[in-house]
Design a protein around this motif. Structure first.
Motif, mmCIF file in Angstrom:
data_model
loop_
_atom_site.group_PDB
_atom_site.id
_atom_site.type_symbol
_atom_site.label_atom_id
_atom_site.label_comp_id
_atom_site.label_asym_id
_atom_site.label_seq_id
_atom_site.Cartn_x
_atom_site.Cartn_y
_atom_site.Cartn_z
ATOM 1 N N ASP A 36 0.821 -1.208 0.000
ATOM 2 C CA ASP A 36 0.000 0.000 0.000
ATOM 3 C C ASP A 36 0.855 1.258 0.000
ATOM 4 N N MET A 37 2.100 1.114 -0.354
ATOM 5 C CA MET A 37 3.037 2.223 -0.396
ATOM 6 C C MET A 37 3.268 2.798 1.002
ATOM 7 N N ASN A 38 3.066 1.988 2.015
ATOM 8 C CA ASN A 38 3.447 2.418 3.354
ATOM 9 C C ASN A 38 4.947 2.232 3.490
ATOM 10 N N PRO A 39 5.624 3.222 4.059
ATOM 11 C CA PRO A 39 7.075 3.116 4.174
ATOM 12 C C PRO A 39 7.471 2.232 5.354
ATOM 13 N N LYS A 40 8.533 1.485 5.187
ATOM 14 C CA LYS A 40 9.094 0.709 6.295
ATOM 15 C C LYS A 40 10.591 0.971 6.342
ATOM 16 N N ILE A 41 11.044 1.390 7.500
ATOM 17 C CA ILE A 41 12.464 1.673 7.654
ATOM 18 C C ILE A 41 13.204 0.347 7.791
ATOM 19 N N SER A 42 14.320 0.205 7.081
ATOM 20 C CA SER A 42 15.100 -1.017 7.246
ATOM 21 C C SER A 42 16.464 -0.662 7.833
ATOM 22 N N ASP A 43 17.160 -1.672 8.250
ATOM 23 C CA ASP A 43 18.517 -1.516 8.789
ATOM 24 C C ASP A 43 18.612 -0.759 10.095
ATOM 25 N N PHE A 44 17.504 -0.628 10.788
ATOM 26 C CA PHE A 44 17.559 0.047 12.083
ATOM 27 C C PHE A 44 18.236 -0.899 13.086
ATOM 28 N N GLY A 45 18.913 -0.341 14.000
ATOM 29 C CA GLY A 45 19.467 -1.159 15.081
ATOM 30 C C GLY A 45 20.758 -1.865 14.736
ATOM 31 N N LEU A 46 21.153 -1.833 13.480
ATOM 32 C CA LEU A 46 22.372 -2.568 13.126
ATOM 33 C C LEU A 46 23.605 -1.919 13.732
ATOM 34 N N ALA A 47 23.533 -0.607 13.886
ATOM 35 C CA ALA A 47 24.671 0.073 14.492
ATOM 36 C C ALA A 47 24.942 -0.502 15.877
#
Ligand code: NAG
Ligand code: NAG
Ligand code: NAG
Ligand code: NAG
Ligand code: NAG
Ligand code: NAG
Ligand code: NAG
Ligand code: NAG
Ligand code: NAG
Length: 830
Positions: A648-659
C-alpha cells in the motif's frame, strides 16, 4: 378523458393539497404515454417504464417560472432536458399536449402556444417517455401499439445542456441537424447561456467548447481512441467514448460498460464540461471527467507555433526551430503572440526536414486536410511536396491516416500521458536544434501501463505471500530447520525468535549465489532466499569484522527483533554459527523509495498524498526508534534506499538497530569511524563524528526534501554547492518560491499548504545547529496538524566550513535502487 377519471374520484382534500404542493408531489398521469385525447397539466408527470426518468413541469431553484423538462428520478431531481427553455410560463396552469397530426405543444396560462416541436404529419400519433430519457413522437396504431420506424420527433435530437447515454453530439449531414449542448444561463434559468459544446465539421472534425462565439477549449479531433485533447479517455474504465464519421453523419457519443451505471455529460453554466456518474451508495453525482482542467486546455495559450506544457514554468515555449515573436512579452510570461521561424523553409531545394513533438495534442485541425487511408510515410512525402505544408501527423493513433496542416500551427500542448507524435516541418538549418521546451517526460502509455501492471503483480504477490507468511510464521517454531534462540537468550518468557540453521540459509540462498544477491550493504551483502516452497526472505549476511561474540550478538538481535512497528521492516529470525552472523527479514519485492522518487517514470505513481503519507510513516517509525522503543535506537543511516515500500506504499524503515550490533559507539557520543551516507549526514556527524537523535532528524529532513522534489541531495562538499539540494531548497525558500521545489510530475496533485509546510519542516530538520532541529515527536506533531504554524528555519547545514579529512571519515557511496533495500550503503574501512 378517462385518464383523469381516477383523479376526479380522489377526495377533495387530497386534490387541494396536491394543488398546493403540486411542484413537490406531482400526481402522475400513471404512465409514459401522451395521446392527442389527453393533455399533461402542470401538476402531473409522465414516468418512464423503468422509473428512471420523469417528464413534467418544474421550476428551477430560486425561480417560480414553469418549464417542461425531463429529469433523472434521483434526489435531488436532476434536469436533463428542457423544452421551453426560452419561454417560461409564469403561472402553474400551463399544459403539454400533442396535436392530432403529432406536434407537441406547450400552452401557457392563457392557453397560448409558447413552444412546439415543429410540424409533423402522423395519422395517429402518440408521445412516449422512454427509459433512456428520450421523449419521442411516433405513429401508433388504433390499439396503441407503436409502429416501428415511425419516429417523427425525439428530444434526443434537440439536446439542451446534457448528453445522455445514446444521444449523439454532432451532425446528420442529410438533414443538416446539428446537435450541440448549450449551458443554462444560471442555475435558476435554463435559457441558453454563455457556453456551447459543438462538433466542428471543418477540416478534421473536432469538438469545441465556445464561450459566446469565442473558442474556449478545443477537445480536438478523434484519433481512433480518444479525442486528441483528452487522452485520458484511453484510460476510462466504465465509460467508453466513440466518434463516428460516416457519409451521412458525424457525431460523438458515449456508452457505459454496464446498463446499471447512471451517467450524464453536462455543459455546466460554469464553463466546464462535466461527465457525471451517479454513486448509488452515497446517492450523489461524482465528476468522472471535467474539461477544461488546466491552463493549457484553454485555446492557444501560447499562440502560433507555441507549445503549452502545464508542468513547465512558464507554461509556454516555442516549437523547436522557432523563437518568440515578441521576446519581451515572453519574458513577461505572456506567450499569446506565439513564435516565428528561425530559418525560413527552403521548399524548392527539398532539404526541409521535420522535428517530432511527442505526446502532443494536435494543433487546430479546422483548416487541415485529412486522408484516412494514407500511410505515414506517404503523408510525410505529401507534406514535403507541398510548399505550404507546415506539419503532418497520423490521423489515428495506430499510425494510419494522414493529417496535413498548411497554415500556422495553433493550440499545441503536450501531455504526460497519451498524446501523439506531431511532425513539424523545419528548414535544414534548424533541424537537430532540439527543443527549447523541456517536455522530456517520456512516459509512454505502455511504460506506465506495464509499471502499473508490475506493481499490481507485486501487490498481488505480496498479498499472497503475506497470507502464507502469517501461517508459516505461526508454525515456524515447529519446522525442523529452525530451533529457538529463546531458551538461552530470551528475557521475556513469551518471546520467540526463530534461529535458523546455517544449512537452511545456504539452501534458501543457493549457497549465497550471485544470482540471489540483492545488493551489498554497509553491514554486509543481502541475498534473496526461499524457505521451503513459498516463503521468500531477505538474508543479510553481516560482515565478519564484528567483534561481538555469539551470545552478545543473539541478545542484540532479540532486542532488535522486539522492535515492532508498522513502519519498520520485520526481522523474522537469525542465524549464528561459527563466524557467520545472519539476519533474516521479510522480503519486500517492491523496491525501495529511491527506485520511485528518483525515477522520472515511476515518480508519477507516487502522487502528493502518497508522498505525504510516506513522510508521515517515516516520521512515525523514526519516532518509535528514538523514543517509544525501549532501546532508543539512533538509525544513523537513514536514506531513501533504506526506506522500503509495502503493497500500500506504506514506508518501512530497514537496517535500524544494526549500528548497535556493531557496538561502535554505545557509550560515547564519538564514533571512531563515521558510518552513513554522504548527503544524508548531518554536518556535526560528518565533521566530528558526533551523533545524536538530531543527526537522524537531519537525515530525515534531507529525505523529506528529496521526496518532495524527486531530486537527490548530492554529496556535501564545498565544490558542489550548485548541485546541492539543500542549498537549492534554501535559496528557493528564501526567495519565496518554495513551491518550485515540488516534483513537476506531481504538481497536479499537490496541496499547496501541505507542500509548503512540508518544505518548511524539511528545512527545519536540516538546520546547521543540532539544537535548532525539532525532535521527531515535534515533527510528528507538525505533520499531524496541518494548520500548525512552524517557526522560520535557519540556514541549513549544507556547507561544512571545514572539509572532512579523508583519513578520519570513510565516504560511503550512495548505491541507489537497492532491490530489497536492506542497507546497501557501502562503507569502506570496516
Ligand atoms: C391560469 O391562472 C391564472 C391565475 O393564476 C388565471 O388568471 C388564468 O385564467 C388561468 N388560465 C387558465 C387557462 O386556467
Ligand atoms: C398539424 O396540425 C396543426 C394544428 O393542429 C396545423 O397547424 C399544422 O398545419 C398541421 N401540420 C400538418 C403537416 O398537417
Ligand atoms: C438524417 O436525417 C434524415 C432526414 O431527416 C433521415 O432520413 C435519416 O434517417 C437521418 N439519419 C440518421 C442516421 O439518423
Ligand atoms: C447549436 O445548435 C443549434 C440548433 O441546431 C444551432 O442553431 C446553433 O447554431 C448550434 N451552435 C453551434 C455553435 O453549432
Ligand atoms: C487504426 O484505427 C482506425 C480507427 O480506429 C481503424 O479504422 C483501423 O482499422 C486501424 N488500423 C489498424 C491497422 O489497426
Ligand atoms: C453499449 O454497451 C452495451 C454493453 O455494455 C452494448 O450492449 C450496447 O450495444 C452498447 N450501445 C451502443 C450504442 O454501442
Ligand atoms: C455545475 O458544476 C457545479 C460545480 O462542479 C456542480 O455543483 C453543479 O451540479 C453543476 N451543474 C450541473 C447542471 O451539473
Ligand atoms: C537552395 O540551395 C542553394 C545552395 O545549396 C542556395 O544557394 C539557394 O539559396 C537555396 N534556395 C533557396 C530558395 O533557399
Ligand atoms: C497544398 O495543400 C493545400 C491543402 O491541401 C492545397 O490547397 C494546395 O493546393 C496544395 N498546394 C500544392 C502546391 O500542392
Amino acid at each position: 378523458m378517462e385518464l383523469f377519471g381516477k383523479m376526479c374520484r380522489l377526495p377533495a382534500a387530497l386534490l387541494f393539497l396536491s394543488l398546493i404542493f403540486s411542484s413537490l408531489f406531482s400526481l402522475s398521469v400513471g404512465g409514459d404515454i401522451l395521446t392527442p385525447t389527453q393533455h399533461l397539466p402542470d401538476d402531473q408527470i409522465l414516468i418512464s417504464v423503468g422509473e428512471r426518468f420523469a417528464l413534467g413541469f418544474f421550476s428551477p431553484v430560486n425561480s417560480n417560472n414553469r418549464y417542461v423538462g425531463i429529469w433523472y428520478k434521483v434526489s435531488p431531481r436532476t434536469i436533463v432536458w428542457v423544452a421551453n427553455r426560452q419561454h417560461p410560463i409564469s403561472e402553474r396552469n400551463g399544459s403539454l399536449s400533442i396535436t392530432a397530426n403529432g406536434t407537441l405543444i406547450i400552452t401557457d396560462q392563457n392557453s397560448k402556444p409558447i413552444w412546439s416541436s415543429g410540424s409533423s404529419d402522423l395519422a395517429s400519433p402518440i408521445a412516449q417517455l422512454l427509459d433512456n430519457g428520450n421523449f419521442i413522437v411516433k405513429e401508433a396504431k388504433g390499439d396503441g401499439n407503436i409502429v416501428p420506424g415511425s419516429l417523427a420527433w425525439q428530444s434526443f435530437d434537440y439536446p439542451t445542456d446534457t448528453l445522455l447515454l445514446g444521444m449523439k453530439l454532432g451532425w446528420n449531414l442529410t438533414s443538416g441537424l446539428n446537435r450541440n449542448l448549450t449551458s443554462w444561463a444560471s442555475p435558476s434559468d435554463p435559457a441558453p447561456g454563455l457556453y456551447t459544446m459543438f462538433l466542428d465539421l471543418h477540416g478534421d472534425p473536432q469538438i469545441i467548447l465556445l464561450e459566446g462565439s469565442k473558442q474556449l477549449c478545443r477537445a480536438g479531433p478523434w484519433n481512433g481512441q480518444s479525442l486528441s485533447g483528452i487522452p485520458d479517455m484511453m484510460r476510462f474504465k466504465v465509460i467508453t467514448v466513440d466518434f463516428v464519421i460516416k457519409n451521412d453523419e458525424v457525431f460523438a457519443t458515449y456508452n457505459t460498460t454496464s446498463t446499471s451505471i447512471i451517467t450524464r455529460l453536462t455543459m455546466n453554466y460554469t464553463g466546464q464540461v462535466q461527465h457525471f456518474a451517479w454513486l448509488d451508495d452515497s446517492q450523489m453525482w461524482s465528476i468522472y471527467m471535467s474539461k477544461p482542467r488546466d491552463l493549457c486546455d484553454y485555446v492557444s495559450q501560447c499562440g502560433a507555433y507555441g507549445v503549452c506544457n502545464p508542468d513547465d514554468s512558464p507554461i509556454c515555449s516555442c516549437l523547436p526551430g522557432f523563437k518568440p515573436r515578441l521576446p519581451r512579452n515572453w519574458d513577461l510570461r505572456e506567450g499569446k503572440d506565439g513564435c516565428a521561424r528561425m530559418t525560413e523553409l527552403d521548399c524548392r531545394n527539398g532539404t526541409d526536414g521535420f522535428a517530432t513533438i511527442e505526446k502532443a495534442k494536435l494543433p487546430d485541425t479546422s483548416r487541415s486536410t485529412v486522408d484516412r487511408s494514407m500511410r505515414l510515410d506517404e503523408c510525410r512525402a505529401t507534406c514535403l511536396r507541398n510548399c505550404s505544408c507546415t506539419a503532418y501527423a497520423s490521423a489515428n493513433i495506430n499510425g494510419t491516416g494522414c493529417i496535413i496542416w498548411t497554415t500556422e500551427l495553433n493550440d499545441i500542448r503536450v501531455f504526460t500521458f497519451g498524446g501523439q507524435d506531431l511532425y513539424v516541418r523545419l528548414a535544414v538549418a534548424d533541424l537537430g536544434l532540439g527543443s527549447d521546451h523541456s517536455h522530456s517526460r517520456t512516459i509512454t502509455g505502455i511504460v506506465v501501463g506495464s509499471v502499473v501492471g508490475i506493481l499490481l503483480l507485486a501487490v498481488v504477490g505480496i498479498c499472497v505471500r503475506m497470507k502464507r507468511r502469517r501461517r508459516t510464521a505461526a508454525t515456524l517454531g515447529a519446522i525442523p530447520f529452525a530451533s529457538h534462540c529463546n531458551n538461552e537468550y530470551k528475557d521475556d518468557k513469551d518471546w520467540e525468535l526463530p534461529l535458523f540453521d546455517l544449512g537452511t540459509i545456504i539452501a534458501a540462498t543457493d549457497n549465497f549465489s550471485i544470482e540471489n544477491k540483492l545488493g551489498k550493504g554497509g553491514f554486509g551483502p543481502v541475498y534473496k532466499g526461499k524457505l521451503g516452497e513459498e516463503q521468500e526472505i531477505a538474508v543479510k549476511r553481516l560482515s565478519k569484522t564484528s567483534t561481538q561474540g555469539a551470545n552478545e550478538f543473539m541478545n542484540e538481535v532479540i532486542l532488535i527483533a522486539k522492535l515492532q512497528h508498522r513502519n519498520l521492516v520485520r526481522l523474522l529470525g537469525c542465524c549464528t554459527q561459527g563466524e557467520e552472523r545472519i539476519l533474516v527479514y521479510e522480503y519486500m519485492p517492491n523496491k525501495s523509495l529511491d527506485a520511485f522518487i528518483f525515477d522520472k517514470d515511476k515518480g508519477v505513481l507516487l502522487d502528493w498524498q502518497t508522498r505525504y503519507n510516506i513522510i508521515e510513516g517515516i516520521a512515525q517509525g523514526l519516532l518509535y526508534l528514538h523514543r517509544d522503543s525501549r532501546l532508543r535506537i539512533i538509525h544513523r543511516d537513514l536514506k531513501t534506499s533504506n526506506i522500503l515500500l509495502d503493497k500500500d506504499m506504506n514506508p518501512k524503515i530497514s537496517d535500524f538497530g544494526l549500528a548497535r550490533i556493531f557496538r561502535e559507539d554505545e557509550t560515547t557520543l564519538n564514533t571512531r569511524r563515521v558510518v552513513g551516507t554522504y548527503g544524508y549526514m548531518s554536518p556535526e556527524y560528518a565533521m566530528d563524528g558526533v551523533f545524536s537523535v538530531k543527526s537522524d532528524v537531519f537525515s530525515f529532513g534531507v529525505l523529506v526534501l528529496e521526496i518532495i522534489s524527486g531530486k537527490k541531495n548530492r554529496g556535501v562538499s564545498i565544490s558542489e554547492h550548485q548541485g546541492n539540494l539543500l542549498a537549492h531548497a534554501w535559496s528557493l525558500w528564501m526567495h519565496g518560491n518554495g513551491l518550485e521545489l515540488v516534483d513537476k510530475s506531481i504538481s497536479n496533485s499537490i496541496s499547496m499548504v501541505e507542500a509548503l509546510n512540508c518544505i518548511k519542516l524539511g528545512l527545519l530538520c536540516v538546520q546547521e545547529c543540532p539544537k535548532d532541529r525539532p525532535t521527531m515527536s515535534s515533527v510528528v506533531l507538525m505533520l499531524g496538524n496541518k494548520n500548525a504554524s512552524l517557526p522560520d528555519p535557519k540556514q541549513p547545514g549544507f556547507f561544512p566550513t571545514r572539509a572532512p579529512s579523508k583519513n578520519e571519515s570513510s565516504k560511503s557511496k550512495t548505491n541507489s535502487a537497492s532491490i530489497n533495500g536492506l542497507s546497501v550503503t557501502t562503507v569502506e574501512g570496516r
